[in-house]
Design an enzyme around this catalytic site. Structure first.
Site, PDB file in Angstrom:
ATOM      1  N   VAL A 176      71.368  31.490  42.623  1.00 20.24           N
ATOM      2  CA  VAL A 176      70.806  30.255  42.191  1.00 20.24           C
ATOM      3  C   VAL A 176      69.373  30.325  42.469  1.00 20.24           C
ATOM      4  O   VAL A 176      68.565  30.975  43.199  1.00 20.24           O
ATOM      5  CB  VAL A 176      71.376  29.271  43.422  1.00 20.24           C
ATOM      6  CG1 VAL A 176      72.812  28.952  43.235  1.00 20.24           C
ATOM      7  CG2 VAL A 176      71.195  29.522  44.883  1.00 20.24           C
TER       8      VAL A 176
ATOM      9  N   MET B  44      62.724  28.378  46.135  1.00 21.79           N
ATOM     10  CA  MET B  44      63.458  29.377  46.876  1.00 21.79           C
ATOM     11  C   MET B  44      64.638  29.670  45.915  1.00 21.79           C
ATOM     12  O   MET B  44      64.971  29.001  45.143  1.00 21.79           O
ATOM     13  CB  MET B  44      64.184  28.781  48.040  1.00 21.79           C
ATOM     14  CG  MET B  44      63.132  28.601  49.284  1.00 21.79           C
ATOM     15  SD  MET B  44      63.931  28.521  50.796  1.00 21.79           S
ATOM     16  CE  MET B  44      62.908  27.490  51.756  1.00 21.79           C
ATOM     17  N   CYS B  45      65.301  30.877  46.277  1.00 12.54           N
ATOM     18  CA  CYS B  45      66.402  31.342  45.616  1.00 12.54           C
ATOM     19  C   CYS B  45      67.536  31.748  46.489  1.00 12.54           C
ATOM     20  O   CYS B  45      67.257  32.111  47.465  1.00 12.54           O
ATOM     21  CB  CYS B  45      65.963  32.588  44.507  1.00 12.54           C
ATOM     22  SG  CYS B  45      64.845  31.828  43.225  1.00 12.54           S
ATOM     23  N   GLY B  46      68.545  31.915  45.957  1.00 13.98           N
ATOM     24  CA  GLY B  46      69.791  32.567  46.855  1.00 13.98           C
ATOM     25  C   GLY B  46      70.524  33.687  45.938  1.00 13.98           C
ATOM     26  O   GLY B  46      70.718  33.306  44.772  1.00 13.98           O
TER      27      GLY B  46
ATOM     28  N   ARG C  37      69.638  26.395  48.393  1.00 13.52           N
ATOM     29  CA  ARG C  37      68.393  27.426  48.075  1.00 13.52           C
ATOM     30  C   ARG C  37      67.896  27.222  46.779  1.00 13.52           C
ATOM     31  O   ARG C  37      66.731  27.899  46.536  1.00 13.52           O
ATOM     32  CB  ARG C  37      68.890  28.955  48.574  1.00 13.52           C
ATOM     33  CG  ARG C  37      69.570  29.075  49.710  1.00 13.52           C
ATOM     34  CD  ARG C  37      68.798  29.367  50.918  1.00 13.52           C
ATOM     35  NE  ARG C  37      67.462  30.512  50.767  1.00 13.52           N
ATOM     36  CZ  ARG C  37      66.589  30.668  51.383  1.00 13.52           C
ATOM     37  NH1 ARG C  37      66.440  30.131  52.325  1.00 13.52           N
ATOM     38  NH2 ARG C  37      65.752  31.791  50.958  1.00 13.52           N
TER      39      ARG C  37
END
Length: 74
Positions: free
Chosen positions: A72, A1-3, A27
């Site tokens: 992130v 996952m990323c943010g 995340r």
């Protein structure tokens, strides 16, 4: 996952993007980056590691601008 987070403001946005990235840290803990724009000039800091390790005081001082985006990555 990323943010991801993006801000447009009337004052410097890098400190607020940093704060947002620390909240989004769950995340992605592999890498982080911030890019800002000041009068058509872009500033970028990105590296592998946690947000607190990627951005030191000297890096934050160079991220000038009222427009910015941060990420992130996991």
């Amino acid at each position: 996952m990323c943010g991801l987070v993006g801000l447009v403001g009337k004052s410097e946005v890098a400190p607020d993007i940093y704060d947002a990235l620390t909240v989004l840290q769950h995340r992605g803990q592999d890498a982080a980056g911030i890019m800002t724009c000041n009068g058509g000039r872009f500033s970028l800091r990105k590296s592998e590691g946690l947000v607190r390790d990627v951005f030191r005081q000297q890096h934050m001082q160079k991220l000038r601008g009222t427009i910015g985006v941060g990420h992130v990555r996991y």
